[in-house]
Structures are given as C-alpha cells and as structure tokens.
Design a protein around this motif. Structure first.
Motif, mmCIF file in Angstrom:
data_model
loop_
_atom_site.group_PDB
_atom_site.id
_atom_site.type_symbol
_atom_site.label_atom_id
_atom_site.label_comp_id
_atom_site.label_asym_id
_atom_site.label_seq_id
_atom_site.Cartn_x
_atom_site.Cartn_y
_atom_site.Cartn_z
ATOM 1 N N LEU A 1 1.028 -1.284 0.029
ATOM 2 C CA LEU A 1 -0.070 -0.178 -0.026
ATOM 3 C C LEU A 1 0.708 1.283 0.094
ATOM 4 O O LEU A 1 1.906 1.373 0.705
ATOM 5 C CB LEU A 1 -0.978 -0.053 1.169
ATOM 6 N N LYS A 2 0.503 2.026 -0.826
ATOM 7 C CA LYS A 2 1.288 3.568 -1.089
ATOM 8 C C LYS A 2 0.682 4.667 -0.072
ATOM 9 O O LYS A 2 1.031 5.700 -0.082
ATOM 10 C CB LYS A 2 1.270 4.118 -2.398
ATOM 11 N N GLU A 3 -0.786 4.243 0.672
ATOM 12 C CA GLU A 3 -1.345 5.217 1.425
ATOM 13 C C GLU A 3 -2.274 4.072 2.377
ATOM 14 O O GLU A 3 -2.535 3.132 2.107
ATOM 15 C CB GLU A 3 -2.113 6.316 0.725
ATOM 16 N N ASP A 4 -2.708 4.908 3.250
ATOM 17 C CA ASP A 4 -3.823 4.330 4.394
ATOM 18 C C ASP A 4 -4.953 4.081 3.606
ATOM 19 O O ASP A 4 -5.530 5.091 2.965
ATOM 20 C CB ASP A 4 -3.809 5.034 5.659
ATOM 21 N N ILE A 5 -5.648 2.950 3.730
ATOM 22 C CA ILE A 5 -6.781 2.537 3.007
ATOM 23 C C ILE A 5 -7.765 1.938 4.022
ATOM 24 O O ILE A 5 -7.331 0.879 4.568
ATOM 25 C CB ILE A 5 -6.732 1.662 1.811
ATOM 26 N N GLY A 6 -8.929 2.644 4.265
ATOM 27 C CA GLY A 6 -9.820 1.892 5.552
ATOM 28 C C GLY A 6 -10.211 0.482 4.968
ATOM 29 O O GLY A 6 -10.536 0.154 3.959
ATOM 30 N N GLY A 7 -10.170 -0.281 5.946
ATOM 31 C CA GLY A 7 -10.454 -1.843 5.971
ATOM 32 C C GLY A 7 -9.537 -2.724 5.106
ATOM 33 O O GLY A 7 -9.787 -3.809 4.875
ATOM 34 N N VAL A 8 -8.338 -2.184 4.693
ATOM 35 C CA VAL A 8 -7.402 -2.892 4.093
ATOM 36 C C VAL A 8 -6.203 -3.035 4.625
ATOM 37 O O VAL A 8 -5.253 -3.808 5.002
ATOM 38 C CB VAL A 8 -7.279 -1.953 2.413
ATOM 39 N N GLY A 9 -5.254 -1.620 5.231
ATOM 40 C CA GLY A 9 -4.386 -1.586 5.633
ATOM 41 C C GLY A 9 -3.820 -0.098 5.593
ATOM 42 O O GLY A 9 -4.314 0.771 5.173
ATOM 43 N N LYS A 10 -2.507 -0.080 6.332
ATOM 44 C CA LYS A 10 -1.751 1.182 6.156
ATOM 45 C C LYS A 10 -0.605 1.174 5.372
ATOM 46 O O LYS A 10 -0.035 0.279 4.890
ATOM 47 C CB LYS A 10 -1.390 1.284 7.771
ATOM 48 N N ILE A 11 -0.166 2.528 4.921
ATOM 49 C CA ILE A 11 1.058 2.850 4.136
ATOM 50 C C ILE A 11 2.276 1.843 4.337
ATOM 51 O O ILE A 11 2.540 1.703 5.587
ATOM 52 C CB ILE A 11 1.093 4.339 4.269
ATOM 53 N N GLY A 12 2.844 1.267 3.330
ATOM 54 C CA GLY A 12 3.905 0.674 3.505
ATOM 55 C C GLY A 12 3.381 -0.953 3.890
ATOM 56 O O GLY A 12 4.699 -1.803 3.768
ATOM 57 N N GLU A 13 2.272 -1.392 4.267
ATOM 58 C CA GLU A 13 2.030 -2.831 4.762
ATOM 59 C C GLU A 13 1.913 -3.562 3.430
ATOM 60 O O GLU A 13 1.348 -3.137 2.231
ATOM 61 C CB GLU A 13 0.721 -2.709 5.279
ATOM 62 N N GLN A 14 2.303 -4.702 3.471
ATOM 63 C CA GLN A 14 1.944 -5.949 2.385
ATOM 64 C C GLN A 14 0.448 -6.408 2.969
ATOM 65 O O GLN A 14 0.300 -7.246 3.838
ATOM 66 C CB GLN A 14 2.991 -6.824 2.279
ATOM 67 N N VAL A 15 -0.485 -6.516 1.703
ATOM 68 C CA VAL A 15 -1.361 -7.068 2.088
ATOM 69 C C VAL A 15 -1.905 -8.002 0.947
ATOM 70 O O VAL A 15 -1.467 -7.745 -0.147
ATOM 71 C CB VAL A 15 -2.638 -5.906 2.295
ATOM 72 N N LYS A 16 -2.919 -8.844 1.004
ATOM 73 C CA LYS A 16 -3.530 -9.538 -0.031
ATOM 74 C C LYS A 16 -4.776 -9.053 -0.405
ATOM 75 O O LYS A 16 -5.876 -8.941 0.409
ATOM 76 C CB LYS A 16 -3.614 -11.126 0.222
#
Length: 202
Positions: free
Chosen positions: A59-74
């Motif tokens: 993620l390049k920015e905070d996204i509600g319900g997904v994650g915060k900037i810099g986090e690796q998510v699926k």
C-alpha cells in the motif's frame, strides 16, 4: 454339420455372419451362446469452479479496511486492477519494489531519529535556560490585567532562544496573577519539555 463345400457356395456375407454369430471360428467348436456385452458408463461433466485470484500488494497510502501505508496485504485481483492500481494506491509486490521500500524505510527511520534528537536538544535547552519572564500590568492585589497565552510564550522563546515553536504545541495554565508557573511544550511525539514561566509586574 455344414461342409466346407456348402460353406463355399454361400455368399461371403452370409457365411461371415454365421461364423461370427456362432461364437466359434471352427464350424461350431467351443460355442459361446452368450455374446460379450460392453457396459457403458455415464459420462460425467463437471464445470470448473472459478478460482479467486489474489494479489500481494504494498500500500502506498492508508486505506480503510485494507491496511496502512507500507504494509503488504492480499487483495482480490479485480480490486487491485480496477481501483488500487489506477489511483496509485498500491503496487504489486516484486523483488525490486521490496528493495526500494527497504531503502525508503531506512531513509525515513534515519530522518525520524534526526528529528527526535533535535527535539531532545531543544527540550534540554528550554529546561536549563531558566524561567521565561513575562511582564504584565497588575493590581495592588497582584492580579494581572489581561492574560498570558501560548502565543505569548512562543514569542518569548523566539526572542530569547531564536527557536520557532508553534503555539499549538504549548500548553499554558490559567494565569490570573503574578507568580511562578509551569508551561508544557510538546516538541515531538516522544519529547516534551516543562518550562518555568515567571509572571512579573510591568
């Protein structure tokens, strides 16, 4: 029993049909009255289930319900393709990107350490410089005329120490008379300073 001569007089198709139907190849020897029956199995056709495609992204920015900037998510492939990628909110995880993120993380951490160390130096200066003197008109009963605000304290720090501190980071107690007070100054998320205020008659 049919003779070879009588078989020869028959038509080829008639002779062949009798030969096959009799179940033997030698004119009636080893009869097999039960012909072989082939069992047919029902053909089963199964529809392939759609496999949900998943993407590993950073993620390049905070996204509600997904994650915060810099986090690796699926995330689902469609969500990444239709929303995250077009709006520049995430990138696919790759060795190159992970290396860049690691370098950026190191740079940010170094800058954060530098800012914190600078705040600690200012805090030490504020706490060792002595009381900040504020002059106000007062009554014989030592009641001050007017007030002492965080903006006043910021101006004094700028004048005496040549340091710019936002007044929103300064907490001044209620001051109604002459005397000695303590103001709290927030210099960093982890660094604060307690400063003496000496309110004197003008």
């Amino acid at each position: 029993m049919a003779t070879i001569s009588s078989l020869a007089l028959r038509t080829p198709c008639t002779w062949l049909g009798q030969f096959i139907g009799s179940g033997d190849g030698l004119g009636g020897m080893n009869p097999n009255p039960n012909p072989i029956k082939l069992r047919s199995r029902p053909l089963r056709i199964e529809a392939n289930k759609r496999v949900k495609k998943i993407r590993q992204v950073i993620l390049k920015e905070d996204i509600g319900g997904v994650g915060k900037i810099g986090e690796q998510v699926k995330v689902k492939a469609g969500f990444f393709r239709n929303y995250l990628l077009p709006y520049g909110k995430a990138d696919l995880v790759s060795p190159r990107l992970l290396k860049e993120m690691e370098r950026e993380k190191g740079r940010i951490e170094a800058e954060q350490r530098r800012v914190k160390e600078a705040a600690e130096q200012v805090a030490l200066l504020l706490q060792t410089v002595g009381p900040l003197k504020v002059r106000r008109k007062s009554t014989p009963q030592k009641q001050i005329v007017g007030s002492v605000t965080s903006g006043d304290v910021a101006d004094i720090i700028k004048a005496q120490l040549n340091r710019d501190i936002g007044q929103n980071n300064i907490i001044v107690p209620e001051i109604t008379e002459l005397g000695d007070y303590i103001a709290e100054i927030k210099l960093h998320e982890d660094v604060s300073a307690r400063v003496r205020l000496l309110v004197l008659p003008n």
